[in-house]
Design an enzyme around this catalytic site. Structure first.
Site, mmCIF file in Angstrom:
data_model
loop_
_atom_site.group_PDB
_atom_site.id
_atom_site.type_symbol
_atom_site.label_atom_id
_atom_site.label_comp_id
_atom_site.label_asym_id
_atom_site.label_seq_id
_atom_site.Cartn_x
_atom_site.Cartn_y
_atom_site.Cartn_z
ATOM 1 N N GLU A 127 -8.465 2.726 -4.720
ATOM 2 C CA GLU A 127 -9.641 2.443 -3.592
ATOM 3 C C GLU A 127 -10.103 3.732 -3.117
ATOM 4 O OE1 GLU A 127 -10.495 -0.007 0.620
ATOM 5 O OE2 GLU A 127 -8.486 -0.159 -0.426
ATOM 6 N N GLU A 171 0.985 -1.122 0.015
ATOM 7 C CA GLU A 171 -0.295 0.037 -0.003
ATOM 8 C C GLU A 171 0.899 1.115 0.099
ATOM 9 O OE1 GLU A 171 -3.019 0.252 3.100
ATOM 10 O OE2 GLU A 171 -3.652 -1.583 2.674
#
Length: 347
Positions: free
Chosen positions: A227, A159
């Protein structure tokens, strides 16, 4: 002596071939190379990065779903899903935490191995858990290696887009491991983000999403998850990249879509999960309701004595053996047990 050697070689070759058939080759091993390469692991060709690139170039949407155990891996396999992501979201939907932060590397490796045994066709990707790759490139490489070697994964996902994360992604790629990036809402960064908050909703944030995605591409990532960003921002990022984007709460303009297994199946129907189920998730089933109904029926039938009935009591003992069994019980001084058995016998 020559005949003995030939027989020994033949047996050894047979054992080797048998062993090779039982091994599960990972899809990042080169196929059809001058070295021969592994044969197809299943009748349906295993998904590789090459397959994903081909779908991307043709404009065919890519499917990705999270998986955390053998059954979910099997279900993804049977459904023909392209990518199985063993996500750190297991911390929330499997372990019951409020965030993804608590899950450890050892825990996620258990999930990886279970999924790898069930998902034979999809490309397998393992998340790098929080705290296992931020300290240095060496730490990131070590963790990624364990995900592949011990977890049976084909690639990893990490991430964020800070300098240290970009550096880690580049180092892992240079170590020979495929990397998927992740930008927008990055759940591991909720301490900085102030919670699970959408990104890209203002100029600065939207530009950052696109810039970070480009940086991850330049670091060597083969795909990027977007996202919780506005669809227009996802469309811009997708157009700016030469690699696939996988949207989750990012609208329909990405190269593919990803959802959490429990969310899309409506698996968990209880207050804890209700408060963390994202707004963007479509529930394609209400499996949680089916499970609850089945458990209630089971409890009721056990309570009223209707389960198990004759249909679910299939094992029989012959009359001769049963009579001998009763005599043995009596010889052991267990007259009460013998009487109980005789009373329940349907003979």
């Amino acid at each position: 002596m020559a005949l003995f050697k030939l027989l020994t070689m033949a047996v050894s070759r047979t054992r080797t071939q048998s062993l090779l058939k039982t091994l599960r080759y990972m899809s990042n091993v080169p196929e059809n190379t001058v070295y021969g390469g592994p044969t197809s692991q299943t009748p349906n060709q295993r998904v590789t990065l090459t397959n994903l690139r081909q779908k991307y170039k043709k404009g065919e949407p890519i499917t990705m779903v999270t998986a955390y155990d053998y059954p979910s891996g099997v279900h993804l396999d049977m459904a023909g899903i392209d990518i199985a992501l063993v996500g750190d979201s297991a911390a929330m939907v499997v372990h019951g935490h409020d965030t993804t932060l608590p899950i450890t590397l050892d825990e996620i490796l258990v999930h990886c191995r279970a999924v790898a045994r069930g998902a034979r066709r999809p490309l397998l990707i393992g998340d790098l858990p929080f705290g296992t790759y931020e300290s240095s490139s060496a730490q990131a490489i070590d963790t990624a290696v364990r995900i592949l070697k011990e977890g049976g994964m084909d690639a990893i996902k990490l991430e964020g887009g800070s300098h240290s994360r970009i550096t880690a992604a580049r180092a892992i790629v240079e170590a020979g491991i495929a990397v998927m990036g992740h930008v927008g809402l990055t759940p591991q960064a909720i301490s900085v983000l102030g919670g699970f908050r959408p990104q890209g909703k203002n100029i600065t944030s939207a530009v950052k999403v696109v810039e970070t995605a480009i940086s991850l591409q330049e670091a060597g990532c083969f795909a990027v998850v977007l996202e919780c960003v506005p669809p227009e921002v996802a469309a811009a990022a997708t157009a700016a990249l030469r690699i696939p984007t996988m949207g989750i709460g990012a609208g329909p303009f990405c190269s593919g879509q990803v959802l959490v297994y429990h969310d899309l199946l409506g698996m968990l129907q209880h207050p804890h999960h209700a408060k963390v189920t994202p707004k963007f998730c479509k529930q394609f089933a209400q499996i949680g309701d089916v499970i609850n109904k089945a458990l209630l029926e089971y409890r009721e039938e056990v309570s009223n004595g209707s389960f198990p009935g004759p249909l679910h009591s299939p094992y029989k003992i012959s009359d001769a053996d049963f009579n001998g069994f009763l005599k043995e019980l009596q010889n052991m001084g267990l007259d009460e047990a013998a009487s109980a058995a005789a009373a329940k016998a349907n003979r």
